[in-house]
Design a protein around this motif. Structure first.
Motif, PDB file in Angstrom:
ATOM      1  N   CYS A 151       0.873  -1.179   0.000  1.00 41.41           N
ATOM      2  CA  CYS A 151       0.000   0.000   0.000  1.00 41.41           C
ATOM      3  C   CYS A 151       0.908   1.225   0.000  1.00 41.41           C
ATOM      4  CB  CYS A 151      -0.924   0.007   1.214  1.00 41.41           C
ATOM      5  SG  CYS A 151      -1.919   1.509   1.290  1.00 41.41           S
ATOM      6  N   ALA A 152       1.082   1.797  -1.162  1.00 37.18           N
ATOM      7  CA  ALA A 152       2.042   2.897  -1.313  1.00 37.18           C
ATOM      8  C   ALA A 152       1.659   4.084  -0.441  1.00 37.18           C
ATOM      9  CB  ALA A 152       2.116   3.316  -2.775  1.00 37.18           C
ATOM     10  N   ALA A 153       0.358   4.377  -0.325  1.00 35.52           N
ATOM     11  CA  ALA A 153      -0.075   5.546   0.458  1.00 35.52           C
ATOM     12  C   ALA A 153       0.413   5.422   1.899  1.00 35.52           C
ATOM     13  CB  ALA A 153      -1.583   5.673   0.419  1.00 35.52           C
ATOM     14  N   ARG A 154       0.222   4.243   2.488  1.00 29.06           N
ATOM     15  CA  ARG A 154       0.627   4.056   3.888  1.00 29.06           C
ATOM     16  C   ARG A 154       2.154   4.058   4.016  1.00 29.06           C
ATOM     17  NH1 ARG A 154      -4.338   0.775   5.133  1.00 29.06           N
ATOM     18  NH2 ARG A 154      -5.338   2.041   6.732  1.00 29.06           N
ATOM     19  N   LEU A 155       2.829   3.431   3.063  1.00 31.74           N
ATOM     20  CA  LEU A 155       4.292   3.371   3.146  1.00 31.74           C
ATOM     21  C   LEU A 155       4.908   4.767   3.012  1.00 31.74           C
ATOM     22  CD1 LEU A 155       4.958   0.167   1.030  1.00 31.74           C
ATOM     23  CD2 LEU A 155       5.413   0.463   3.458  1.00 31.74           C
ATOM     24  N   ILE A 156       4.341   5.563   2.114  1.00 36.79           N
ATOM     25  CA  ILE A 156       4.874   6.925   1.967  1.00 36.79           C
ATOM     26  C   ILE A 156       4.533   7.741   3.209  1.00 36.79           C
ATOM     27  CG2 ILE A 156       4.683   9.070   0.637  1.00 36.79           C
ATOM     28  CD1 ILE A 156       4.254   7.333  -1.854  1.00 36.79           C
ATOM     29  N   ALA A 157       3.314   7.564   3.711  1.00 35.91           N
ATOM     30  CA  ALA A 157       2.902   8.325   4.906  1.00 35.91           C
ATOM     31  C   ALA A 157       3.841   8.053   6.079  1.00 35.91           C
ATOM     32  CB  ALA A 157       1.466   7.976   5.273  1.00 35.91           C
ATOM     33  N   ALA A 158       4.321   6.811   6.160  1.00 33.70           N
ATOM     34  CA  ALA A 158       5.212   6.465   7.268  1.00 33.70           C
ATOM     35  C   ALA A 158       6.590   7.092   7.111  1.00 33.70           C
ATOM     36  CB  ALA A 158       5.355   4.945   7.349  1.00 33.70           C
ATOM     37  N   ARG A 159       6.887   7.582   5.908  1.00 26.66           N
ATOM     38  CA  ARG A 159       8.207   8.168   5.666  1.00 26.66           C
ATOM     39  C   ARG A 159       8.166   9.663   5.405  1.00 26.66           C
ATOM     40  NH1 ARG A 159       8.154   3.135   4.590  1.00 26.66           N
ATOM     41  NH2 ARG A 159      10.032   1.842   4.536  1.00 26.66           N
ATOM     42  N   LEU A 160       7.043  10.281   5.665  1.00 21.82           N
ATOM     43  CA  LEU A 160       6.940  11.709   5.353  1.00 21.82           C
ATOM     44  C   LEU A 160       7.922  12.518   6.181  1.00 21.82           C
ATOM     45  CD1 LEU A 160       3.070  12.198   5.045  1.00 21.82           C
ATOM     46  CD2 LEU A 160       4.773  12.199   3.224  1.00 21.82           C
ATOM     47  N   PRO A 161       8.602  13.454   5.544  1.00 21.16           N
ATOM     48  CA  PRO A 161       9.532  14.285   6.313  1.00 21.16           C
ATOM     49  C   PRO A 161       8.767  15.308   7.143  1.00 21.16           C
ATOM     50  CG  PRO A 161       9.446  15.014   4.037  1.00 21.16           C
ATOM     51  CD  PRO A 161       8.583  13.800   4.123  1.00 21.16           C
ATOM     52  N   ARG A 162       9.306  15.641   8.291  1.00 15.45           N
ATOM     53  CA  ARG A 162       8.708  16.731   9.069  1.00 15.45           C
ATOM     54  C   ARG A 162       9.168  18.056   8.478  1.00 15.45           C
ATOM     55  NH1 ARG A 162      10.023  15.105  15.115  1.00 15.45           N
ATOM     56  NH2 ARG A 162      12.053  15.664  14.292  1.00 15.45           N
ATOM     57  N   LEU A 260      -0.676  20.887  -0.398  1.00 18.12           N
ATOM     58  CA  LEU A 260       0.224  20.083   0.433  1.00 18.12           C
ATOM     59  C   LEU A 260       1.594  20.002  -0.242  1.00 18.12           C
ATOM     60  CD1 LEU A 260      -2.162  17.082   1.163  1.00 18.12           C
ATOM     61  CD2 LEU A 260      -1.450  18.838   2.787  1.00 18.12           C
ATOM     62  N   PRO A 261       2.681  19.857   0.533  1.00 15.87           N
ATOM     63  CA  PRO A 261       3.975  19.562  -0.086  1.00 15.87           C
ATOM     64  C   PRO A 261       3.863  18.288  -0.939  1.00 15.87           C
ATOM     65  CG  PRO A 261       4.280  20.123   2.211  1.00 15.87           C
ATOM     66  CD  PRO A 261       2.793  20.018   1.996  1.00 15.87           C
ATOM     67  N   ALA A 262       4.718  18.194  -1.948  1.00 16.67           N
ATOM     68  CA  ALA A 262       4.525  17.176  -2.992  1.00 16.67           C
ATOM     69  C   ALA A 262       4.407  15.747  -2.455  1.00 16.67           C
ATOM     70  CB  ALA A 262       5.673  17.261  -3.987  1.00 16.67           C
ATOM     71  N   LEU A 263       5.280  15.363  -1.541  1.00 12.55           N
ATOM     72  CA  LEU A 263       5.249  13.975  -1.084  1.00 12.55           C
ATOM     73  C   LEU A 263       4.033  13.735  -0.184  1.00 12.55           C
ATOM     74  CD1 LEU A 263       7.033  11.596  -1.726  1.00 12.55           C
ATOM     75  CD2 LEU A 263       8.254  11.963   0.397  1.00 12.55           C
ATOM     76  N   HIS A 264       3.649  14.750   0.603  1.00 15.08           N
ATOM     77  CA  HIS A 264       2.452  14.640   1.425  1.00 15.08           C
ATOM     78  C   HIS A 264       1.224  14.477   0.531  1.00 15.08           C
ATOM     79  CE1 HIS A 264       5.344  16.412   4.201  1.00 15.08           C
ATOM     80  NE2 HIS A 264       4.559  16.049   5.204  1.00 15.08           N
ATOM     81  N   GLU A 265       1.201  15.280  -0.537  1.00  8.96           N
ATOM     82  CA  GLU A 265       0.045  15.199  -1.427  1.00  8.96           C
ATOM     83  C   GLU A 265       0.009  13.845  -2.131  1.00  8.96           C
ATOM     84  OE1 GLU A 265      -0.362  18.333  -4.306  1.00  8.96           O
ATOM     85  OE2 GLU A 265      -2.450  17.799  -4.669  1.00  8.96           O
ATOM     86  N   ASP A 291      -4.972   6.961   9.734  1.00 14.53           N
ATOM     87  CA  ASP A 291      -3.529   6.904   9.994  1.00 14.53           C
ATOM     88  C   ASP A 291      -2.737   7.711   8.961  1.00 14.53           C
ATOM     89  OD1 ASP A 291      -4.393   4.985   8.151  1.00 14.53           O
ATOM     90  OD2 ASP A 291      -2.587   3.784   8.387  1.00 14.53           O
ATOM     91  N   VAL A 292      -3.178   7.706   7.710  1.00 16.99           N
ATOM     92  CA  VAL A 292      -2.484   8.494   6.684  1.00 16.99           C
ATOM     93  C   VAL A 292      -2.714   9.984   6.946  1.00 16.99           C
ATOM     94  CG1 VAL A 292      -2.348   9.019   4.219  1.00 16.99           C
ATOM     95  CG2 VAL A 292      -2.608   6.660   4.965  1.00 16.99           C
ATOM     96  N   ILE A 296       0.083  12.900   7.810  1.00 14.68           N
ATOM     97  CA  ILE A 296       0.201  14.147   7.035  1.00 14.68           C
ATOM     98  C   ILE A 296       0.103  15.351   7.965  1.00 14.68           C
ATOM     99  CG2 ILE A 296      -0.953  15.593   5.300  1.00 14.68           C
ATOM    100  CD1 ILE A 296      -1.713  12.982   3.848  1.00 14.68           C
ATOM    101  N   SER A 297      -0.929  15.350   8.808  1.00 12.60           N
ATOM    102  CA  SER A 297      -1.149  16.534   9.653  1.00 12.60           C
ATOM    103  C   SER A 297      -0.041  16.697  10.691  1.00 12.60           C
ATOM    104  CB  SER A 297      -2.514  16.472  10.323  1.00 12.60           C
ATOM    105  OG  SER A 297      -2.590  15.327  11.135  1.00 12.60           O
ATOM    106  N   SER A 298       0.431  15.586  11.261  1.00 11.55           N
ATOM    107  CA  SER A 298       1.449  15.738  12.304  1.00 11.55           C
ATOM    108  C   SER A 298       2.785  16.201  11.718  1.00 11.55           C
ATOM    109  CB  SER A 298       1.626  14.433  13.082  1.00 11.55           C
ATOM    110  OG  SER A 298       2.130  13.445  12.228  1.00 11.55           O
ATOM    111  N   THR A 299       3.146  15.696  10.533  1.00 13.35           N
ATOM    112  CA  THR A 299       4.420  16.120   9.958  1.00 13.35           C
ATOM    113  C   THR A 299       4.358  17.556   9.437  1.00 13.35           C
ATOM    114  OG1 THR A 299       3.742  15.027   7.926  1.00 13.35           O
ATOM    115  CG2 THR A 299       5.313  13.846   9.305  1.00 13.35           C
TER     116      THR A 299
END
Lengths: 316, 674
Positions: A151-162, A260-265, A291-292, A296-299
């Motif tokens: 699930c790319a959405a969840r995997l990317i969400a777990a790696r979002l930069p702050r 949103l920043p590109a990776l967040h979006e 969770d996604v 997004i919101s926390s980062t």
């Protein structure tokens, strides 16, 4: 007989990009303009660069290409089959050459999945697939030589930069007169001419024909990208603009003025596989699970919009 | 054995080619079909003295003719080695590419002149083999043996040599183009892509190989051949090494830093300063951002711009061809204006003009109605005049009523004064003519003033005339089907091709840019990936885990006990490392899931870069010692972002106390890689 896999300019242009694989932004921009002119003779946007950047941005958040703006290069993303969160559907993203589209329409693939192409405004169609058996998505990926990701959405969400990691570069002192500076007004969510020399917040000015963005903290300035800078400015004033609602599998609303920043979006877009819908002054990302949305919101330091609170009030 | 191979029952009603090359012989040897090096030795054993070279074979042929018609001709092994010699034909240090007898001579163990003397007989046997196949009525295959219109004798073996050494060299270029060195590509996909790539005679492939490509019925054979060739390719060698190219110099003007300097464009994959080598009096460094070499000395002088120069390094030269006017455009990557060879139609630009030419250029620009601003007093550019042209300035040109000054004509956009093809969905350059995607044929540009105002479009022997209204004729509606097209206009001719696809399912350079992440730096931006980063990056929706152990820590001295705590309750592994052992992995946890390592002591750690292939420390990497805080430090194989942040803080804190920052960079890189 000639088979034509493209019946719209965004699909055809991206089909060409998929065949090229990579290149420089200048020639891509020229080809983009040629394709627009061909689709609509006399096409003349108010801002050519903005139109092209919007197309690139849409391709990027859909997971179709990656853009290295510093080196002015682009490259098609590897073809990837991934599933949508909380759904039995999957999507096929990344490069799609005519050969790949032909393979996707072949009998071998149709025995694994049902495929549907979703038309999008000024962007390539989204390819949604409904698996016919449990391991169909990984089998599909193998059949077309693609990468399978759970699930790319969840995997990317777990790696979002702050916001404080990597969104800004070295300290910078703006050497431009005050009357050439615009400040970001966090209430109006737009840039306004600076009335005085600012020490905090997000500012913009033009240098060598390029718009630069700086975020200030007590007179210390750092270069940022526009989207990250806006969220940093909002965080300085504890303003919350994101809104998450539990309905329809999760709905994330973002003011159009504040993308949103590109990776967040990308994390938000890959929850549904299509570009966000427009609803008045907001962009609405569908099927975004809590969770996604939370990642997004926390980062982005939009703590007020945490899903557990059921959403928050947008800035006026 | 050869009879079964070429004319066995499985070849009935199929076209057969007596194709023998070194690769086939190797395959036969390895598969055990043929004993060790049998063919050449057995053929040599059948030959007689130089004067009666073929007599032993002739007597066996005479006996064969009296026997049953189904038996395989005894000259077949000899004919096979004549094809083997043809397959080795290519330019080499010793022999000319067309020298056939010179290649057959060492195989047969006699001189080229002797072979040439007897080759009439061999050519006769080729005709005889053709007749034998025809008599079999297709049960042993359909003959492809044809007489060459010019090469009456050696044309026969050449007709059977499908792949020559020269073809192999060209195929290596194609394999690179198709990305075979990056991902496995099936023979069918490769064959389809090769058909598109080798579009015409300029591909460098032999006529025989091109005829194989052009025959749709031979696609399966082509797929087998290219797949075997791709398997045998080492992924590195591409053609014959050529002399390093000169590095074209470019002028860089950075107004914000008030400096003007020379830079040189580096070819892809060439390291900065090493590209140039050494040269007395010349100092070069790698320019920030990469891709360019910066000439530190000698410094910029206006007269060099006009007269040109060459800095000859031991490896490559940096060359600037002098000109009296130099256009420059903004390059954000180099943070300034960079010279280009010609003026741009649509970009904002600067024009540097030598003093003596300025008055002519200035009056021409003014008379033509081209908007420009004369810039004066620019530091570093004394002796030159500057005109700043807004974006699209050349598009508003009016007739100046006189000829353009030479200085300006030399840098004027070619496409403005000559007809040409513009736009279109141009495919990646292949071996031949310009190729576009179907539906993306280019526009024909015909500048105003050129006559006649019509163009002829030819395809498949048919020509149609089309009027050009305005300056552009869209060809995409006129040329819609795949095929080759020729456009003739105002004395010029342009050729292009339309294809449905390249034949490849995935472009070779896809996925070259991605987000590798990082902390405390600007690395959370998509950027070009190195090969080792591909395994740990976000590229579109492809989210890859990092390799399990990119950087390892090395522990020295002290007691040595590690506890690895697994995901499952109660899972605990105690690792005893003997005293004095050189190293023990900590960050190199390769287990799936979360594995924690709890330290029960305060050791001294050394960080070394083990990310090199083979996981060996680099000889020049100087280990740097530091001390981790007391027990309780937790390391996970799959750290969460907050854990990484925590570690980064810790690393930063430790680095602040250290005067040596090398290990800091190393450590940060290790976390970035994760």
């Amino acid at each position: 007989m000639t088979e034509c896999y493209y019946d719209s300019w965004p699909d055809q242009l991206f089909g060409w990009a998929s065949e090229r694989g990579s290149g420089d932004l200048t020639s891509f921009g020229k080809t983009y303009e040629w394709a627009r002119h061909r689709a609509k003779p006399g096409w003349k946007p108010r801002d050519r660069a903005a139109a092209f950047n919007g197309y690139l941005r849409d391709l990027s958040v859909l997971g179709l290409i990656e853009v290295d703006r510093q080196a002015r290069r682009w490259a098609v993303a590897p073809t990837t089959v991934t599933s949508l969160p909380a759904s039995d559907l999957g999507i096929v993203t990344g490069g799609r050459t005519p050969g790949l589209l032909k393979a996707l329409e072949g009998e071998a693939v149709s025995s694994m999945v049902d495929m549907r192409k979703v038309l999008q405004h000024q962007a390539p169609r989204a390819i949604l697939v409904r698996p016919r058996r449990r391991d169909a998505l990984s089998a599909l990926a193998e059949a077309i030589g693609a990468i399978h990701v759970s699930c790319a959405a969840r995997l990317i969400a777990a790696r979002l930069p702050r916001l404080d990691e990597g969104e800004w570069s070295e300290a910078w002192a703006p050497e431009v007169p005050t009357d050439e500076i615009d400040c970001f007004d966090t209430s109006l969510l737009q840039f306004v001419p600076a009335a005085y020399r600012p020490v905090n917040g997000l500012i913009r000015y033009t240098e060598f024909g390029q718009t630069k963005f700086l975020i200030g903290d007590c007179g210390v300035w750092r270069a940022v990208r526009r989207d990250a800078g806006i969220f940093l400015a909002l965080a300085q004033e504890n303003r919350t603009v994101l809104e998450w609602r539990r309905r329809n599998g999760g709905e994330l609303r973002v003011p159009r003025a504040v993308r949103l920043p590109a990776l967040h979006e990308r994390a938000a877009v890959l929850c549904l596989g299509t570009l966000p819908a427009e609803d008045g002054l907001s962009l609405v990302y569908g099927n975004v699970p809590d969770d996604v949305a939370s990642a997004i919101s926390s980062t982005l330091e939009q703590s007020g919009s945490h899903p557990s609170t059921g959403g928050a009030t947008r800035a006026r | 054995m050869l009879g079964e191979l070429f004319f066995g029952p499985d070849k009935a009603e199929q076209t057969v080619v007596v194709f023998v090359d070194d690769r086939l012989l190797d395959d036969l040897r390895q598969s055990g079909v043929a004993p060790e090096s049998p063919l050449i030795e057995s053929v040599r054993a059948q030959l007689g003295s130089p004067k009666k070279l073929l007599d032993p074979v002739l007597s066996r042929v005479a006996a064969w003719r009296k026997g049953p018609d189904g038996a395989v001709p005894p000259y077949l092994p000899l004919l096979a080695v004549t094809v083997l010699a043809a397959s080795q034909m290519a330019e080499s240090d010793k022999l000319d590419g067309h020298n056939y007898y010179g290649r057959l001579a060492p195989i047969l163990g006699c001189s080229p002149s002797v072979i040439e003397e007897h080759f009439d007989v061999i050519a006769g046997w080729w005709k005889d083999l053709d007749a034998w196949l025809q008599r079999s009525g297709g049960s042993r295959g359909i003959s492809t043996i044809v007489e060459h219109p010019r090469l009456k004798k050696i044309g026969y073996p050449l007709s059977q040599a499908l792949v020559r050494e020269s073809d192999r060299r060209t195929l290596r270029q194609f394999f690179k183009h198709a990305g075979v060195d990056r991902r496995p590509v099936s023979g069918t996909e490769l064959a389809a892509a090769l058909v598109n790539w080798a579009t015409d005679g300029r591909s460098g492939l032999s006529a025989r190989f091109r005829s194989l490509i052009a025959a749709p019925g031979e696609r399966a054979l082509l797929a087998r051949i290219v797949e075997a060739e791709a398997r045998a390719w080492d992924g590195v060698t591409v053609g014959t090494p050529t002399k390093p190219q000169d590095l074209p110099a470019r002028l860089l003007f950075q107004p914000r830093r008030e400096r003007v300097l020379w830079v040189a464009e580096l070819p892809d994959g060439v390291a900065g300063e090493q590209a140039f080598g050494n040269c007395r009096g010349v100092k070069v460094t790698e320019a920030s951002g990469g891709g360019f070499l910066r000439v530190e000395s000698p410094r910029f002088r206006a007269q060099d711009l006009v007269s040109g120069f060459m800095l000859a390094g031991s490896r490559r030269s940096v060359r600037w061809t002098g000109r009296r006017a130099t256009p420059m455009v903004i390059d954000p990557n180099l943070d300034g204006w960079v010279s280009v060879s010609r003026l741009s139609m649509d970009e904002k630009q600067l024009l540097l003009v030598a003093e003596p030419d300025w008055s002519g250029v200035e009056s021409y620009l003014r008379d033509s109605g081209i908007p420009f601003q004369h810039v004066t007093g620019v530091p570093g550019l004394q002796g030159l005049q500057l005109a700043q042209l807004p974006a699209g300035a050349l598009g508003d040109r009016a007739d100046a009523g006189r000829e353009m000054p030479d200085a300006l004509a030399a840098v004027w956009p070619e496409s403005v004064v000559r007809p040409g093809l513009r736009g279109g969905l141009l495919m990646k350059p292949g071996s031949g003519q310009r190729t576009y995607l179907v539906g993306g044929a280019p526009d024909l540009y015909l500048p105003a003033g050129l006559q006649p105002r019509s163009a002829d479009l030819s395809t498949d022997g048919e020509t149609t005339a089309h009027a050009v209204e305005g300056e552009t004729l869209s060809l995409s509606s006129l040329a819609a089907a795949p095929g080759s097209y020729t456009v003739s206009v105002a004395g010029a001719e342009f050729r292009f091709r339309l294809v449905e696809s390249s034949g490849l399912l995935h472009a070779p350079d896809a996925g070259g840019i991605g987000w590798t992440g990082g902390c405390g730096s600007a690395s959370w931006q998509p950027a070009r990936l190195q090969a080792e980063a591909l395994a740990g990056a976000v590229r579109g929706a492809a989210v890859a885990e990092p390799p399990p152990s990119l950087v390892r820590t090395v522990r020295t001295g002290g007691c040595s006990t590690l506890f690895l705590i697994g995901d499952n309750p109660g899972e605990l592994q105690r690792i005893q490392v003997p005293n004095g052992a050189p190293h023990g992995d900590l960050f190199g946890c390769t287990r799936a899931g979360t594995v924690q390592a709890a330290l029960s002591f305060v050791p001294t750690w050394i960080v070394r870069d083990w990310s090199e292939p083979g996981s060996r420390p680099r000889a020049r990497a100087t280990p740097v010692e530091f001390t981790l805080p007391p027990a309780g430090i937790v390391v996970t194989a799959d750290p969460r972002p907050d854990e990484i942040a925590q570690w980064c803080d810790e690393i930063k804190r430790l680095s602040a106390a250290s005067t040596d920052n090398r290990w800091q960079k190393l450590a940060l890189r290790s976390w970035a890689a994760r």
